[in-house]
Design a protein around this motif. Structure first.
Motif: not given
Length: 73
Positions: A32-46
């Motif tokens: 989850r923490s890595i996913l949150a980092q990618l989401a902050a960069l707009d590279l991933a989302t839920l």
């Protein structure tokens, strides 16, 4: 390389971004923490409860990183 898609991602971030290409039932556990980092960069989302790669994330993954290219040289 276009600076817009040049990200200095950690190896764990790269692996997570690559894992997001797979169907959910084939993925390893996504941190989850890595996913949150990618989401902050707009590279991933839920989408609901399922993480997905964004169009920007796909472009970054295809183009790679200058840091990765340096390692290959």
């Amino acid at each position: 390389m276009d600076a817009e898609f040049d990200y200095d991602l950690t190896p764990d971030q790269w692996e997570t971004l690559k894992a997001l290409r797979l169907p959910p039932h084939e993925r390893r556990v996504i941190t989850r923490s890595i996913l949150a980092q990618l989401a902050a960069l707009d590279l991933a989302t839920l989408q609901g409860e399922s993480p997905v790669i964004t169009p920007r994330g796909r472009k970054v993954l295809v183009r790679g990183s200058s840091k990765l290219l340096d390692l290959a040289a």
